[in-house]
Design an enzyme around this catalytic site. Structure first.
Site, PDB file in Angstrom:
ATOM      1  N   TYR A   1      24.474   0.288 -44.441  1.00  0.00           N
ATOM      2  CA  TYR A   1      25.614   1.133 -44.113  1.00  0.00           C
ATOM      3  C   TYR A   1      25.582   1.522 -42.631  1.00  0.00           C
ATOM      4  O   TYR A   1      24.668   2.211 -42.168  1.00  0.00           O
ATOM      5  CB  TYR A   1      25.624   2.408 -44.961  1.00  0.00           C
ATOM      6  CG  TYR A   1      25.652   2.191 -46.459  1.00  0.00           C
ATOM      7  CD1 TYR A   1      26.066   0.979 -47.016  1.00  0.00           C
ATOM      8  CD2 TYR A   1      25.266   3.198 -47.324  1.00  0.00           C
ATOM      9  CE1 TYR A   1      26.088   0.785 -48.393  1.00  0.00           C
ATOM     10  CE2 TYR A   1      25.300   3.023 -48.704  1.00  0.00           C
ATOM     11  CZ  TYR A   1      25.702   1.818 -49.226  1.00  0.00           C
ATOM     12  OH  TYR A   1      25.715   1.637 -50.595  1.00  0.00           O
TER      13      TYR A   1
ATOM     14  N   ALA B   1      34.092  12.742 -48.215  1.00  0.00           N
ATOM     15  CA  ALA B   1      33.871  13.377 -46.918  1.00  0.00           C
ATOM     16  C   ALA B   1      34.618  14.701 -46.814  1.00  0.00           C
ATOM     17  O   ALA B   1      34.189  15.612 -46.104  1.00  0.00           O
ATOM     18  CB  ALA B   1      34.302  12.439 -45.796  1.00  0.00           C
TER      19      ALA B   1
ATOM     20  N   ASN C   1      34.469  16.899 -57.100  1.00  0.00           N
ATOM     21  CA  ASN C   1      33.504  15.997 -57.736  1.00  0.00           C
ATOM     22  C   ASN C   1      32.359  16.780 -58.365  1.00  0.00           C
ATOM     23  O   ASN C   1      31.913  16.469 -59.472  1.00  0.00           O
ATOM     24  CB  ASN C   1      32.961  15.001 -56.712  1.00  0.00           C
ATOM     25  CG  ASN C   1      33.984  13.960 -56.301  1.00  0.00           C
ATOM     26  OD1 ASN C   1      35.068  13.877 -56.870  1.00  0.00           O
ATOM     27  ND2 ASN C   1      33.651  13.158 -55.306  1.00  0.00           N
TER      28      ASN C   1
END
Length: 281
Positions: free
Chosen positions: A54, A241, A249
């Site tokens: 990443y 983000a 969440n």
């Protein structure tokens, strides 16, 4: 938040974590990304998933900076990272892990995964993981994007059964693992780590999911995430983000879906009736 016991009985992992794919690509965005991961830690996220792939290591640097600024004790946060297959030789793992640790600013990684199966012999990769574990550089190791045949091959090599987790794509639209992989993981005590549980975003815009979610006081994304988390032995890693999405969440991890809703989701997104290839991103 609930936690899942790993197979060796030494560690538990929170059932919901923060993903960091696509972080670290831009120096201009670095400060904002560090703040976003830091905010998640402030909210109560205690599982962070990253990889050397990443942002070419940039995501690990973002995670490291956020952890350093958080003031949290090291053992309060469960950190997962992944190694490229072309670094998965015995010597290559040593070098790759030390680079990841330097970027993360940590003395050890809690769970170190082989990102996908490559050319390196599994026996050599496992030996390298075990070297790292004995040296204290990692606590546990696992794999990612392994199907049943890959896991059976892993179990045939020395210490292969020490694999603690397998990270795969799992969501309402990608249920293939339910046919054979998820039962195999459960039977062998291996945690299933679901990445992209909201399909990297599209499920959040589903009108059908919104209609089911609204009477429950949920968003479509929360419904999709709660559906993944309902499964025993499953950990979900979701990238978020924006602070509001992070909060949503986190709240989804506490949701219990009623049976009629689960039945309707099965109708909309039927479970697999035959073997399917692993979904990939």
């Amino acid at each position: 938040m609930q936690s899942l016991q790993l197979a060796n009985g030494e560690r538990t992992v929170p059932v919901l974590g923060l993903g960091t794919a696509r972080l670290g690509d831009s120096e201009a965005a670095r400060d904002d990304e560090v703040r976003a991961v830091g905010h998640a830690l402030q909210l109560g996220y205690r599982l962070i998933d990253t990889a050397e792939m990443y942002g070419a290591g940039g995501a690990e640097e973002v995670v490291g900076a956020a952890l350093a600024a958080s003031g949290l004790a090291r053992d309060a946060v469960f950190v997962v990272s992944k190694v490229y297959p072309h670094h998965a030789s015995r010597a290559g793992l040593q070098a790759a892990c030390r680079r990841s640790l330097q970027r993360l600013g940590l003395a050890h990684i809690d769970l170190y995964l082989l990102h996908w199966r490559g050319a390196a012999p599994l026996a050599e990769t496992v030996a390298g993981f075990e070297d790292l574990r004995r040296d204290g550089l990692i606590r546990d190791w696992g794999v990612s994007n392994f199907d049943v045949a890959d896991l059976e091959a892993l179990w045939r090599v020395p210490d292969g059964s020490r694999c603690a987790a397998n990270q795969v794509y799992y969501s309402l639209t990608a249920r293939g693992i339910e046919f054979d992989l998820l039962p195999w993981l459960r039977a062998h005590g291996v945690a299933a780590m679901a990445h992209s549980p909201i399909d990297q975003g599209p499920l959040a815009q589903s009108g059908a999911l919104q209609s089911l979610a609204q009477p429950l006081g949920l968003t479509a994304a929360q419904l999709a995430l709660a559906w993944v988390l309902r499964q025993p032995g499953v950990v979900a890693v979701a990238k978020a983000a924006h602070p509001a999405h992070q909060r949503d969440n986190l709240a989804a991890a506490a949701v219990e879906l009623p049976a009629p809703v689960l039945a309707e989701l099965d109708r909309l997104y039927p479970p697999p009736r035959c073997k399917q290839p692993l979904a990939l991103t």
